[in-house]
Design a protein around this motif. Sequence first.
Motif, short mmCIF file in Angstrom:
data_model
loop_
_atom_site.label_atom_id
_atom_site.label_comp_id
_atom_site.label_asym_id
_atom_site.label_seq_id
_atom_site.Cartn_x
_atom_site.Cartn_y
_atom_site.Cartn_z
N ASN A 178 11.53 1.48 -3.05
CA ASN A 178 11.34 0.47 -4.19
C ASN A 178 12.29 -0.68 -3.59
O ASN A 178 13.26 -0.94 -4.19
N PRO A 179 11.73 -1.67 -2.87
CA PRO A 179 12.58 -2.75 -2.48
C PRO A 179 12.92 -3.77 -3.37
O PRO A 179 13.97 -4.39 -3.24
N MET A 191 17.48 -0.71 -1.08
CA MET A 191 16.99 -0.80 0.33
C MET A 191 16.94 0.59 0.99
O MET A 191 17.70 1.36 0.88
N SER A 192 15.57 1.05 1.69
CA SER A 192 15.42 2.06 2.45
C SER A 192 14.49 1.84 3.46
O SER A 192 13.50 1.05 3.21
N ASP A 193 14.51 2.79 4.60
CA ASP A 193 13.73 2.52 5.43
C ASP A 193 12.46 3.65 5.19
O ASP A 193 12.54 5.03 5.05
N VAL A 194 11.32 3.21 5.17
CA VAL A 194 10.12 3.83 4.90
C VAL A 194 9.81 5.02 6.04
O VAL A 194 9.65 4.68 7.18
N VAL A 195 9.55 6.14 5.42
CA VAL A 195 9.40 7.16 6.58
C VAL A 195 8.00 7.97 6.18
O VAL A 195 7.48 8.71 7.14
N GLN A 216 9.72 5.13 -11.26
CA GLN A 216 8.71 4.14 -10.85
C GLN A 216 7.18 4.72 -11.28
O GLN A 216 6.59 3.89 -11.21
N TRP A 217 7.04 6.11 -10.67
CA TRP A 217 5.61 6.27 -11.27
C TRP A 217 5.40 6.31 -12.64
O TRP A 217 4.08 6.01 -12.72
N PRO A 236 -0.32 3.25 -3.18
CA PRO A 236 0.20 4.31 -2.62
C PRO A 236 1.66 4.37 -3.01
O PRO A 236 2.39 3.42 -3.04
N MET A 237 2.16 5.87 -2.66
CA MET A 237 3.86 5.77 -2.71
C MET A 237 4.29 5.78 -1.40
O MET A 237 3.48 6.16 -0.49
N GLN A 238 5.55 5.55 -1.39
CA GLN A 238 6.39 5.47 -0.04
C GLN A 238 7.65 6.36 -0.30
O GLN A 238 8.38 6.06 -1.34
N ILE A 239 8.07 6.99 0.70
CA ILE A 239 9.27 7.87 0.48
C ILE A 239 10.27 6.82 1.78
O ILE A 239 9.45 6.36 2.75
#
Length: 317
Positions: A151-152, A156-160, A191-192, A255-258
């Motif tokens: 969730n930018p 901050m996180s790197d999408v994997v 968030q969902w 779509p969801m992102q991890i």
Amino acid sequence: MTAPLDLDQLQTFIAIVDTGSFTKAADRVYKTQSAVSMQMRRLEERIGKQLFAKDGRGIRLTSEGEKLLNYARRIIRLNNEAIAAFDDNRLEGTLRIGTPDDYADRYMPEIIGRFAKTHPNVELYIVCEPSVDLAEKMAKGELDIALVTHNPRERMSDVVRTEPLCWVGSANHPLPDDAPVPLAVGRRDCQWRQLASSALDSIGREYQILFTSWSSTVVASAVLAGMAVSVLPESALRTGMKVLTQADGFPALPPMQIGIMKRPGVATSLMNAITNHITACLDNITPANMNDEVEGDVKSFGRYLRARGGTGSLQGW
């Protein structure tokens, strides 16, 4: 001189036994199902005995397969010990990992299992909390790495991993047509939950939040009991759940992102090792469709039988 047993074949053999499935074993050892079937044919040729037999809709070890399994585990374990004994660069230390409850349920068994086997001297300390709380712990230096919902706008996180987010209900309990949609969702900052509410608001469909929990087990139980609808990533679908689409009156979801959050200062070797394991495991996750899994095993075992010289007929298997 008698030719030695092939370690790679033995590892695949053990994977089939541990997973109970040619299909799952192929995923675990990073081979195609055809390659797994061929390896077992060659291992049987080397041993001179049949290792597997069909058992209803599954497979079982023959008595000779049971005998080989004990030796195979000892051979692989001794091989790993020998390599570790001469590895001057083996990793040691502690890694503090954070993950939401639902990610822990779906992804962590594979991640932990693989990492523990290859890095037995690294202690893993696992914390299960919502993404918001994990981000706070990361900011305080209380965790080394965290799997979070990307969730930018908030962190901050790197999408994997990216996959569809689905509306789900019970496959055995139809929803009433004239009542608000009963929802089972996470806490207010989930968030969902926010996506679900916004999507229903956008089409003017009434809903009522009946269950609130950050536990994936509680949410899934409410769905399977036919008491509520929820939103889950595709890979988290379970037998007994039904995906609800626009034809059922549910709007499409993004779509969801991890993502992965990393704490600066962690030893590069440790961070790279766990990150590579997480990425590889997430790449290997497939939707939990039991029917597809059974069909895949039928095809795999059929190839195995044909490679062994059998008819490959699986009627009634």
